[in-house]
Scaffold this active site. Structure first.
Site, PDB file in Angstrom:
ATOM      1  N   CYS A 149       0.793  -1.232   0.000  1.00  0.00           N
ATOM      2  CA  CYS A 149       0.000   0.000   0.000  1.00  0.00           C
ATOM      3  C   CYS A 149       0.828   1.287   0.000  1.00  0.00           C
ATOM      4  O   CYS A 149       0.458   2.247  -0.700  1.00  0.00           O
ATOM      5  CB  CYS A 149      -1.036  -0.005   1.122  1.00  0.00           C
ATOM      6  SG  CYS A 149      -0.494  -0.620   2.697  1.00  0.00           S
ATOM      7  N   ARG A 171       7.719 -10.692   5.268  1.00  0.00           N
ATOM      8  CA  ARG A 171       7.461 -10.513   6.698  1.00  0.00           C
ATOM      9  C   ARG A 171       8.327 -11.502   7.473  1.00  0.00           C
ATOM     10  O   ARG A 171       8.468 -12.663   7.079  1.00  0.00           O
ATOM     11  CB  ARG A 171       5.989 -10.785   7.036  1.00  0.00           C
ATOM     12  CG  ARG A 171       4.994 -10.100   6.103  1.00  0.00           C
ATOM     13  CD  ARG A 171       4.479  -8.792   6.633  1.00  0.00           C
ATOM     14  NE  ARG A 171       3.573  -8.179   5.661  1.00  0.00           N
ATOM     15  CZ  ARG A 171       2.271  -8.442   5.587  1.00  0.00           C
ATOM     16  NH1 ARG A 171       1.732  -9.286   6.456  1.00  0.00           N
ATOM     17  NH2 ARG A 171       1.521  -7.852   4.680  1.00  0.00           N
ATOM     18  N   GLN A 223       0.575 -11.039  -2.700  1.00  0.00           N
ATOM     19  CA  GLN A 223      -0.816 -10.677  -2.437  1.00  0.00           C
ATOM     20  C   GLN A 223      -1.501 -10.236  -3.723  1.00  0.00           C
ATOM     21  O   GLN A 223      -0.885  -9.585  -4.571  1.00  0.00           O
ATOM     22  CB  GLN A 223      -0.882  -9.532  -1.421  1.00  0.00           C
ATOM     23  CG  GLN A 223      -0.371  -9.890  -0.044  1.00  0.00           C
ATOM     24  CD  GLN A 223      -0.393  -8.690   0.876  1.00  0.00           C
ATOM     25  OE1 GLN A 223       0.164  -7.645   0.570  1.00  0.00           O
ATOM     26  NE2 GLN A 223      -1.033  -8.831   2.018  1.00  0.00           N
ATOM     27  N   ASP A 226      -3.205  -7.769  -4.368  1.00  0.00           N
ATOM     28  CA  ASP A 226      -3.480  -6.518  -3.672  1.00  0.00           C
ATOM     29  C   ASP A 226      -4.098  -5.490  -4.614  1.00  0.00           C
ATOM     30  O   ASP A 226      -3.733  -5.416  -5.792  1.00  0.00           O
ATOM     31  CB  ASP A 226      -2.166  -5.963  -3.116  1.00  0.00           C
ATOM     32  CG  ASP A 226      -2.296  -5.460  -1.704  1.00  0.00           C
ATOM     33  OD1 ASP A 226      -3.438  -5.291  -1.254  1.00  0.00           O
ATOM     34  OD2 ASP A 226      -1.260  -5.241  -1.052  1.00  0.00           O
ATOM     35  N   HIS A 232      -5.792  -1.222  -4.351  1.00  0.00           N
ATOM     36  CA  HIS A 232      -6.163  -0.058  -3.543  1.00  0.00           C
ATOM     37  C   HIS A 232      -7.033   0.844  -4.396  1.00  0.00           C
ATOM     38  O   HIS A 232      -6.660   1.217  -5.510  1.00  0.00           O
ATOM     39  CB  HIS A 232      -4.914   0.665  -3.051  1.00  0.00           C
ATOM     40  CG  HIS A 232      -4.095  -0.196  -2.131  1.00  0.00           C
ATOM     41  ND1 HIS A 232      -3.091  -1.021  -2.601  1.00  0.00           N
ATOM     42  CD2 HIS A 232      -4.184  -0.410  -0.796  1.00  0.00           C
ATOM     43  CE1 HIS A 232      -2.579  -1.698  -1.580  1.00  0.00           C
ATOM     44  NE2 HIS A 232      -3.222  -1.353  -0.480  1.00  0.00           N
ATOM     45  N   LYS A 275     -12.048  -3.029   9.051  1.00  0.00           N
ATOM     46  CA  LYS A 275     -11.999  -3.975   7.943  1.00  0.00           C
ATOM     47  C   LYS A 275     -13.134  -4.980   8.041  1.00  0.00           C
ATOM     48  O   LYS A 275     -13.773  -5.140   9.090  1.00  0.00           O
ATOM     49  CB  LYS A 275     -10.665  -4.711   7.934  1.00  0.00           C
ATOM     50  CG  LYS A 275     -10.395  -5.528   9.204  1.00  0.00           C
ATOM     51  CD  LYS A 275      -9.066  -6.270   9.121  1.00  0.00           C
ATOM     52  CE  LYS A 275      -8.800  -7.073  10.381  1.00  0.00           C
ATOM     53  NZ  LYS A 275      -7.611  -7.927  10.276  1.00  0.00           N
ATOM     54  N   HIS A 317      -8.494  -0.919   0.848  1.00  0.00           N
ATOM     55  CA  HIS A 317      -7.493  -1.969   0.644  1.00  0.00           C
ATOM     56  C   HIS A 317      -8.266  -3.275   0.421  1.00  0.00           C
ATOM     57  O   HIS A 317      -9.177  -3.582   1.177  1.00  0.00           O
ATOM     58  CB  HIS A 317      -6.608  -2.150   1.869  1.00  0.00           C
ATOM     59  CG  HIS A 317      -5.880  -0.920   2.309  1.00  0.00           C
ATOM     60  ND1 HIS A 317      -4.506  -0.827   2.310  1.00  0.00           N
ATOM     61  CD2 HIS A 317      -6.329   0.262   2.798  1.00  0.00           C
ATOM     62  CE1 HIS A 317      -4.144   0.352   2.780  1.00  0.00           C
ATOM     63  NE2 HIS A 317      -5.233   1.034   3.092  1.00  0.00           N
TER      64      HIS A 317
END
Length: 649
Positions: free
Chosen positions: A341, A370, A388, A390, A392, A475, A521
């Site tokens: 992000c 991570r 991911q 992902d 946005h 979320k 997100h």
């Protein structure tokens, strides 16, 4: 004091009365049968004082499942006592066995030990036998409160108990539970007597566990057990465990040649093998098609970023335990990317935006890193490097609900495509008492309200979990139950009014003034690695045709039909289907067996009759078993398979 019974009657009791006192006041038979109670809906044991004015229910031996957390906790104490007796019988002093924590957990219990010599898994049946003997002794389980000094004196030999006791307030009584000559530091609650504990339990495994979950602390030996109210429930659960072992994605990943983890490459860093890469690319293609239909724009960002980027976003400060250490390059500090992000925020900021441009939907299959402790790594489901799906979405406040509903629709579509229809929805809100959450109260109230309004609008069942929000916004999580009844948190949608503020993102409104966008997100798969691991187990490796890395194997019944088989394979390949020919010298039945073990969904058998008529005999793996068809037109079968592949049936 008084309590209220389920029928509304009020029962007067002496001050400090327990649930057992309440049962005795109602009648001796109830006192004899009672095993636990609830007070204002909370489970408690019979030995703890009731709150004045509480609404209580007494749980009896007729319905012990209602008190499952209690009997599982008490079985954990029986395990702890049994291990102590086992080592004493081996000649060790009782103080040689030191103990960490031992709570009840879903379906069972565990206890952590520091033992004079490791307990082997083949010794677990002996521990079980001692536990059953402890149950047969019918030991009363009693509770008492002592002062902190007395508690420290009792457990002076055990550094783990001493640490726990030392962390308690000086003016707070310390609770002990005793059964026979076994005493343990414990808050409870427990069953009143070991003889009341169900015998439907089994010790299942041992593992290492850091004391208090800190890798800088000693590693203790954790012993796990499962327990149920009835033998039938235990047998069903153990069968599910065996099925889970058969479906273990690490085992199937090796057998189906999907992925490997090489110690020379690094722990938690999976290597995708050709078969696994096909599976991953099918998932990616599916998601990209859905994103294209919804007007997402693809972006690509680097795998590292300047440390100041993550300080601005707050990820460096708020996720310090899970970030890899920064590296220095040319007097600047960089970090392996923990989140996509912040990079997408800078892409949005790369040019001026008007209210007419919004929403801007940026999507990336971005790899992030991570730090996970070695003991927590698990195949594909817990890794250190993962990708991911992902995206946005930068939108105006008036667009937020419609964009959220669109993402909600996409995520539900994704889960249903994979047969994951048992889903519950969890709204994660902030805990106002926790300082980790950033941003103004008004932002949080607006974002939380929009999520709850959206899920109410589509009629989804949901729960609200205070304290479960990300540090920058609330979320909605999608918690999926697989075919084995296990729950997994998969997709997530987060509403974020805070990162646009931290990165000073704006758009020009109709009034010509700068306004702040809101960001959604969104990651329906979450982690491709984790989602794939779950899919492998959900399907047991028996993927539907469109996902199967090896879709079709053509089996000639003898070498003289190899050329015909290769012609068919070429046509299928040209049409876009994954096909291969088994030209080994094995007999046909052995070839079929090999294909079945490889979980190839479609087998085409060809011989003289099939070659003359340009047909095939089809053997197909289905959830109901092997399905066979004879003399099927090859052209018709190819069209059928292509349609199933195209529609992801």
């Amino acid at each position: 004091m008084h309590v209220t019974l389920p029928d509304g009657k009020r029962l007067e009791l002496a001050q400090g009365a327990t649930a057992l006192d309440a049962a005795q006041a109602i009648g001796p038979r109830l006192a004899q049968d009672a095993v636990a109670a609830t007070a204002n809906g909370d489970l408690m044991d019979l030995m703890t004082s009731l709150p004045d004015g509480a609404a209580i229910t007494l749980i009896t031996k007729k319905n012990p499942a209602d008190a499952a957390p209690l009997f599982r906790h008490s079985l954990g104490h029986a395990l702890s006592q049994a291990v102590g007796e086992y080592y004493v019988a081996k000649g060790y002093p009782a103080e040689a066995v030191k103990r960490g924590v031992g709570p009840s957990i879903e379906n069972g219990f565990y206890q952590d030990f520091d033992l004079p010599e490791p307990l082997k898994e083949e010794e677990l049946p002996q521990i079980e036998a001692i536990m059953r003997d402890i149950i047969s002794r019918g030991l009363d389980i009693t509770r008492r409160d002592v002062g902190k000094a007395a508690a420290l004196e009792q457990f002076g030999y055990d550094p783990y108990k001493v640490e726990l006791i030392s962390g308690l307030p000086d003016d707070e009584p310390v609770t002990f539970y005793t059964q026979g000559d076994y005493v343990d530091l414990c808050r409870g609650p427990h069953f009143p007597n070991t003889g009341r504990l169900p015998g439907a339990f089994k010790l299942t495994s041992t593992s290492g566990a850091y004391w208090r979950g800190n890798e800088n602390n000693p590693i203790l030996q954790r012993v796990y057990g499962v327990a149920f109210a009835t033998q039938k429930e235990l047998d069903e659960y153990l069968e599910r465990l065996e099925e889970a072992k058969r479906r273990d994605h690490r085992k199937l990943g090796r057998e189906l040649e999907l992925f490997t983890i090489d110690p020379l490459v690094g722990k938690g860093l999976p290597l995708w093998l050709p078969n696994g890469t096909v599976l991953r690319e099918e998932l990616t293609r599916f998601m990209k098609e859905q994103q294209f239909a919804r007007d997402y724009q693809g972006v690509i960002t680097p795998n590292i970023g300047n440390l100041e980027l993550y300080k601005t976003s707050g990820h460096y400060q708020n996720y310090s335990d899970s970030n890899f250490s920064p590296i220095t390059v040319d007097d600047e500090e960089y970090m392996l990317k923990p989140m996509n992000c912040p990079h997408h925020m800078r892409i949005y900021a790369s040019k001026p935006r008007s209210y007419r441009d919004l929403p801007v939907r940026l999507a990336e299959f971005g790899t992030v890193y991570r730090y996970e402790q070695s003991g927590e790594l698990n195949g594909l489901t817990r890794v250190r490097g993962f990708t991911q799906d992902d995206a946005h979405i930068f939108c105006r406040p008036d667009q937020l609900k419609s964009e959220f509903l669109s993402v909600l629709d996409l995520t539900v579509l994704v889960l249903r495509t994979f047969g994951m229809n048992d889903v519950r929805f969890r709204v994660g809100t902030r805990d106002p008492e926790n300082s980790k959450y950033v941003g103004e109260d008004s932002y949080w109230e607006m974002a939380e309200g929009q999520i709850i309004e959206a899920v109410n609008e589509v009629g989804l069942p949901y729960s609200v979990e205070p304290g479960d929000a990300a540090f920058y916004g609330p979320k909605l999580d999608f918690v999926v139950k697989d075919v084995l009844g296990r729950e997994w948190q998969l997709g997530t949608i987060q509403v974020d009014p805070n990162l646009p503020e931290r990165f000073d993102l704006t758009y020009t409104g109709e009034d010509g003034a700068p306004h702040r966008p809101i960001v959604i997100h969104r990651a329906p798969f979450g982690s491709i690695e984790r989602f794939t691991g779950i899919l492998i187990e959900h399907y047991g490796g028996d993927f539907p045709l469109w996902l199967a890395p090896r879709q079709i194997v053509i089996i000639p019944i003898s070498d003289k039909f190899n050329a015909y088989a290769q012609d068919l394979r070429a046509e299928l390949h040209a049409a876009g289907l994954r096909a291969e020919v088994d030209e080994t010298s094995n007999r046909m039945n052995a070839k079929v067996r090999t294909a079945e073990l490889s979980k190839i969904p479609v087998m085409l058998i060809v011989g003289n009759q099939e070659q003359e008529n340009r047909t095939v005999s089809v053997r197909e793996r289905t959830p109901e078993g092997l399905k066979e068809r004879k003399a099927v037109s090859f052209a018709e079968l190819q069209a059928e398979l292509l349609e199933r592949y195209r529609t992801r049936a």
